[in-house]
Structure formats: structure tokens, C-alpha cells
Design an enzyme around this catalytic site. Structure first.
Site, PDB file in Angstrom:
ATOM      1  N   CYS A   1       0.584  -1.017  -0.002  1.00 24.08           N
ATOM      2  CA  CYS A   1       0.022  -0.067  -0.154  1.00 24.08           C
ATOM      3  C   CYS A   1       0.809   1.178  -0.087  1.00 24.08           C
ATOM      4  O   CYS A   1       0.481   2.172  -0.861  1.00 24.08           O
ATOM      5  CB  CYS A   1      -0.922   0.006   1.329  1.00 24.08           C
ATOM      6  SG  CYS A   1      -0.143  -0.476   2.745  1.00 24.08           S
TER       7      CYS A   1
ATOM      8  N   LYS B   1      10.188  -3.003   1.726  1.00 21.24           N
ATOM      9  CA  LYS B   1       9.170  -2.997   0.461  1.00 21.24           C
ATOM     10  C   LYS B   1       9.246  -1.790  -0.273  1.00 21.24           C
ATOM     11  O   LYS B   1       9.161  -1.833  -1.572  1.00 21.24           O
ATOM     12  CB  LYS B   1       7.960  -3.293   1.159  1.00 21.24           C
ATOM     13  CG  LYS B   1       7.578  -4.700   1.729  1.00 21.24           C
ATOM     14  CD  LYS B   1       6.217  -5.116   2.347  1.00 21.24           C
ATOM     15  CE  LYS B   1       5.903  -6.335   2.793  1.00 21.24           C
ATOM     16  NZ  LYS B   1       4.738  -6.492   3.554  1.00 21.24           N
TER      17      LYS B   1
ATOM     18  N   HIS C   1      -3.262   6.302   4.413  1.00 26.13           N
ATOM     19  CA  HIS C   1      -1.875   6.388   4.578  1.00 26.13           C
ATOM     20  C   HIS C   1      -1.489   7.859   4.139  1.00 26.13           C
ATOM     21  O   HIS C   1      -1.944   8.268   3.072  1.00 26.13           O
ATOM     22  CB  HIS C   1      -1.053   5.409   3.797  1.00 26.13           C
ATOM     23  CG  HIS C   1      -0.921   4.295   4.548  1.00 26.13           C
ATOM     24  ND1 HIS C   1      -1.967   3.803   5.684  1.00 26.13           N
ATOM     25  CD2 HIS C   1      -0.429   2.968   4.142  1.00 26.13           C
ATOM     26  CE1 HIS C   1      -1.710   2.448   5.702  1.00 26.13           C
ATOM     27  NE2 HIS C   1      -0.953   1.767   4.842  1.00 26.13           N
TER      28      HIS C   1
END
Lengths: 347, 347
Positions: B130, B221, B250
Site C-alpha cells: 500500500c 518493501k 496512509h
């Protein structure tokens, strides 16, 4: 010592003012008189300190006639109105507002970093911005040893930095959202501006007003005050200041580049030994600073120390401290303690 | 079109699985069959979709025998167990877990950025993390035009990224603190690790486990997936991933340096015109992205665009998106839409 130590707090009913009283007590500051001052609106309130009731008085220039050290935290305009009056009457003013911070004749002091600037004061000493204080406490030892050239910092700042009403608004908007009601903010991010946004379960990338360059005033404080405290205007500082739904404790994700090479274990040792710093840095034990646990403590907590993956001499850190204590009240009381030392007064 | 479009969702009872169903409906995805799959534990649950009850079935290899597109979001181990079985039975697997993301034979796709990688798939396509997705949607147009050399990113990540139980824990710890009770976390930051910290009114600088280099897996990541999606391993990425008490959305404070010079107004124009981006960037009107307002939307919101004060070709941005939608479910459905286009199926 038998000499009187007469202390005044201007703005005694605010979040920082109350923390100043508490900090004087926790530090066993040897005051013989404590005068609590505020605006006419708050005058008459009674504050109990160690069981003794103190009535808050309305501040006037004459309030400072019998004061040795005056801690100011009632807003920049109040500081501009009273600081020189207090100095003229013989008080040392320690000002927590931004009114005098960038004044060249006023030292801007974080005692762990530049206590030596104390001797240059002409009656007023400025207490830096909260987000700057905790950053320089952690970075000054690294700057002295490795010469910091670059700082990129993103902040996670608590509601209490905007005062007691902001704490209340955080609680109210949080509760509204938990209960499925619409939040009704009227204060944050900046009371005097038009738009207000809920802080509960939100983050707001605005603290204070915007300057022409697209940075906020809060962000520019982190640039200018860092330069003044470290005495080095060549450090490239890139700040993003963000309000998060936390009550007490600012956090900062900080990336730095140094001129001289370092060994990460030496950085840890430097910080472990640094005055005012508590190292909390053990990933294997999930040990790192968090505002919920830093609240109420005087120290600056540092962790997540790791060498950058790419930049030579690049380092990352995570810095947390109680913004009302080290970021305001405690730092101001520490400055008052420098005065005690100068006067030869021991607690 | 009369050809059948048979879709399966594996992990249909989780936060992302439910959002996948919702997103298929909002996008009017032309499925003729929708099969909801989960572990034995969740099998038998009934989910209502536009009034139609769907019973969640236990996933087995045979579940995929009559499926064209399978959206996986049931954890990495489940993906490893079923993805190849599904491919062997003719399904295209779009995997939202990290199981196959760094597999060289598996394309890692953000449709606005590298839809062209779709044609290289061998049955499995990975949906990125994400926090990476929203960052590359905003940065890819700038990378193409100005060549990004450096990224320093600090994240402000929502509880929902850790699943439905984490949302519940955020609510519970928040309510406990509001009510003056001690919070009792048992999940965050990482369920399987020993220490759990309250997220209510706190920020936690750990998402996923730590790697040897001191960065967390979540942070790594953001490095590795950004390289793979942008097809450029030379970009220096420095991430700090932090969980904040937000339910959905986020946020990211991003500093970049580019090889080529830019004019800030051109950057704004590029982003205003970029697919999947909504520009919210007007400081004079206090317009900037915030997770509370981005939640429920498909786009990536970008604001706080400002030239760096020091670095030549340095730029700052603030990037916000719904982590469950663009960060997971919507991006996966967009990949499924690439399949529709390849098959010549129109909605």
C-alpha cells in the site's frame, strides 16, 4: 542559601504555565516566592501548589518589580508587552513564545546544547520551539563530532502543542468519530484561520500559518532556530511539520548527512552518553521511543538509529520527547537553573 | 459481451476482501460469477452483495477450476498454497500479498505506472504494498520527466493496513485512554511478536518485523518495490514507516531530488494531469490532503508541493490515499480491468 529567589510565571493557567509550576516543584527549584500571573480574564483563579493556594493575579508592569526570574508563556503579544517592562524592573525574562527568538540580542538556549550563550543575555532569554528543542538535543552531539550538513525531518506533533483547548478538541473529535457522530472542529489546525479540520483519527499537515515559500511558520522555525542554537547557518534543513492525534509527545523521523564518516555504534555511544538523552534503540526487543511512553518525562528519547542504505555518511533516527516538558516548561526551568548557578544558589 | 467473467475472491471476509467486493461493484466490473472464498474458519459466512446473499466457501485447489480472475488477499502463506493451483486450472491470479512481489517472473503492477508489464505475466500478477503504490502513482510522472535520484519518505500509516482486528484495537485503546482506563493492546505493532503497544493517541515506529539492516520489512518493501515498479534500481530510497492512530488512509511526507531541473508550476501541472492523482495544493486556502477526507476515494491526493530551501532540484510533497482502496482492493481491481481490456470485454 538565605537569599530570596522570587519567581513569576506569566500565563500560569495555560498548558505550559501549569507544567512550569509542576516542573519547578519536581526539580525542587528553590523559590522563596512564586507569583502566578495571567491576563485579566484568568485573574482570580486559585491554583493549589503542594497544598498551598495561590491566587492568579492580573499581570501589570509593576508585577515584576520584586521578581528575580519571570517565565513567560502567555503568547507572543503578551511577551512583547511585558518583557522589557520586567527587565527594566530587574527581572530575568525566560520567554517561551516566538516573540524574541530570532532577535540577535536575545540568546536562544537549550541548556544541553548552548548553555554558554546564557552569559550574553541582556535581560531576555528565549526558549526555542518544541520541535526544534528535541531535535537539537539529539543532533548537537552528532554535529560536534561529525558536522551535520543535511537534515530532512518529518514531525508527528501532539495536540498539546496547540494548547489546552486543542487537547480538548482532539478528545471531542475522537469521541465523536468513535460514536459515529460528525466531528465539529473549531480550532485546529490554526484557530484564527478559516478552515478547521478534525484531528481525531486524522493527521493535518499544517502547523501555524504558511509563509510565501510554501513552508509553514512552524517548519521555518525548525530551520532558523536550529541554525541559531547550533551556531551554524550552513546546515540544510528540510522540515515537514504534521499534527497527529496524540495528546503529549512530539515524534520526529530524522535523516541526516554528516561531513565526517561515522561508525553507527559510536553514534549510539555518543547518544547514550549525551546529557538529556535516553537511548531506546533495540529492534530485536522492539525498543524504540513512542510518545505515549515518553509523556511526563524530561528526557529526549532516541531510537531507530540506522545507517542509510545509500548516502555515504547518511543516518536515520527517531526522536521523541514530551513537547510540554522538554519542549517548553522543563527547558525554561533548566534556563532558570543556569541563573541559579550564575548566582551561586544551590537547591 | 456475452462471454462469462468468473471472478473469485480469496480472503473475502477480511478488510481488503470486503473492499474488493465493494470496488468491483463501484467499478461496475462485469462479472457473471462471483465466488467468495476463505479459510475453513470463515467458510459458511453469508455476505450480501446488492441484496444477493453469497455464502463464503472454503478454498480448495478445485475452487479455481471455473474461475477467470482470482483476487487473493488471505495472507502470504495462503497465496503460496493456492496461487499455482489456480494458475494450473486456468485462472489469472492477482495477489495482494507479498508472496510473489519480488519474484522475477511475476509482474508487480500499478496500472497508472506500469500497465505495460501486464503482458509479461505467467498467470500471477502481484499487487504492491500500500505505501509503495500511492508513492509511485505520485512520483512516476516526475521520474519520467525529471529522473528522480533520491527519495526520503516518512509514512503516517493507518491501522487498517494491519487488518480489521487492528482497527478494532485502535478503537478500543482510544476509548480506554479517553475514559481514563489503561489500554490493553494484544496485536499491534506485529501480532506474532512479544510486545504490543497501544495505537490510540500514540504513534509506533514499527510496521512489520525488523531486518538485519535496522530497517523494517515494510520499509524495505518501499525500497525494493519502488525499484521494481519504476524499473530503476538506482533510485536511493530512505523510508521510515510509522503507524499512526488513523483508521483509513496512509499519508507520506516525501522529499525527492531529481537529476533534471524543474519549475514547481510544471510539477503541479504534471500532477494535475496525472492519471489517478487529485491535486489538493493551495496553502492560501488551507487545501492539502488529509486521510480523514481521502478515505473512501480511489485517487491518490497530492499537496504541500514546495521547492526545497537548499538542494538544487529538491522538492517536497505530501501524498495521501486510502490504503485499503488504492493501496490494495482498487489497485487489484484495476489490474483485473487490464485483463478485461486484453480480452476485449467492455463493462
Amino acid at each position: 542559601m538565605s537569599r530570596p529567589v522570587r519567581v513569576a510565571i506569566l500565563g500560569a493557567t495555560g498548558a505550559v504555565g501549569k507544567a512550569m509550576i509542576e516542573t519547578l516543584l519536581r526539580r525542587k527549584f528553590p523559590f522563596t516566592t512564586l507569583k502566578l500571573l495571567a491576563s485579566a480574564r484568568s485573574a482570580g483563579q486559585v491554583v493549589h501548589i503542594q497544598g498551598v493556594p495561590y491566587t492568579v493575579e492580573e499581570a501589570t508592569p509593576e508585577s515584576f518589580a520584586d521578581i528575580d526570574v519571570a517565565l513567560f508563556s502567555a503568547g507572543g503579544d503578551i511577551s512583547l508587552r511585558f518583557a522589557k517592562e520586567a527587565v527594566a524592573r530587574g527581572a530575568l525574562v525566560i520567554d517561551n513564545t516566538s516573540a524574541y527568538r530570532m532577535d540577535k540580542s536575545v540568546p536562544l538556549i537549550v541548556p544541553e546544547v548552548n548553555a554558554d550563550a546564557f552569559s550574553t543575555h541582556q535581560g531576555i532569554i528565549a526558549n526555542p520551539n518544541c520541535s526544534t528543542i528535541q531535535m537539537v538535543v539529539a543532533l548537537a552531539p552528532l554535529h560536534r563530532r561529525y558536522h551535520i550538513r543535511r537534515i530532512v525531518v518529518s514531525t508527528y506533533q501532539a495536540a498539546s502543542g496547540a494548547g489546552e483547548r486543542a487537547i480538548e478538541e482532539l478528545r471531542e473529535t475522537s469521541r465523536a468519530i468513535l460514536d459515529g457522530r460528525a466531528p465539529e472542529p473549531s480550532l485546529l489546525p490554526v484557530a484564527k484561520l478559516k478552515n478547521h479540520y478534525p484531528l481525531g483519527f486524522n493527521v493535518i499537515p499544517q502547523i501555524d500559518v504558511f509563509e510565501e515559500n510554501g513552508f509553514t511558520k512552524e517548519e521555518m522555525k525548525m530551520v532558523r532556530e536550529t541554525h541559531k542554537i547550533l551556531g551554524d547557518e550552513s546546515i540544510a534543513v528540510t522540515p515537514t511539520a504534521v499534527r497527529v492525534p496524540v495528546v503529549y509527545g512530539h515524534s520526529e523521523a530524522v535523516y541526516i548527512e554528516t561531513e565526517l564518516p561515522f561508525v553507527v555504534d559510536d553514534v549510539r555511544t555518543l547518544l547514550r552518553d549525551a546529557k538529556g538523552v535516553t537511548l531506546q534503540d533495540d529492534p530485536t526487543r522492539q525498543e524504540y521511543p513512542q510518545p505515549y511512553f515518553a509523556a511526563g518525562h524530561f528526557d529526549v528519547f532516541v531510537g531507530r538509529i540506522r545507517r542509510d542504505l545509500y548516502a555515504e555518511n547518511g543516518l536515520n533516527l527517531w526522536i521523541v520527547s514530551d513537547n510540554i516538558l522538554k519542549g517548553a516548561a522543563y527547558n525554561a526551568v533548566q534556563i532558570a537553573e543556569l541563573w541559579l548557578r550564575q548566582e551561586g544558589i544551590t537547591a
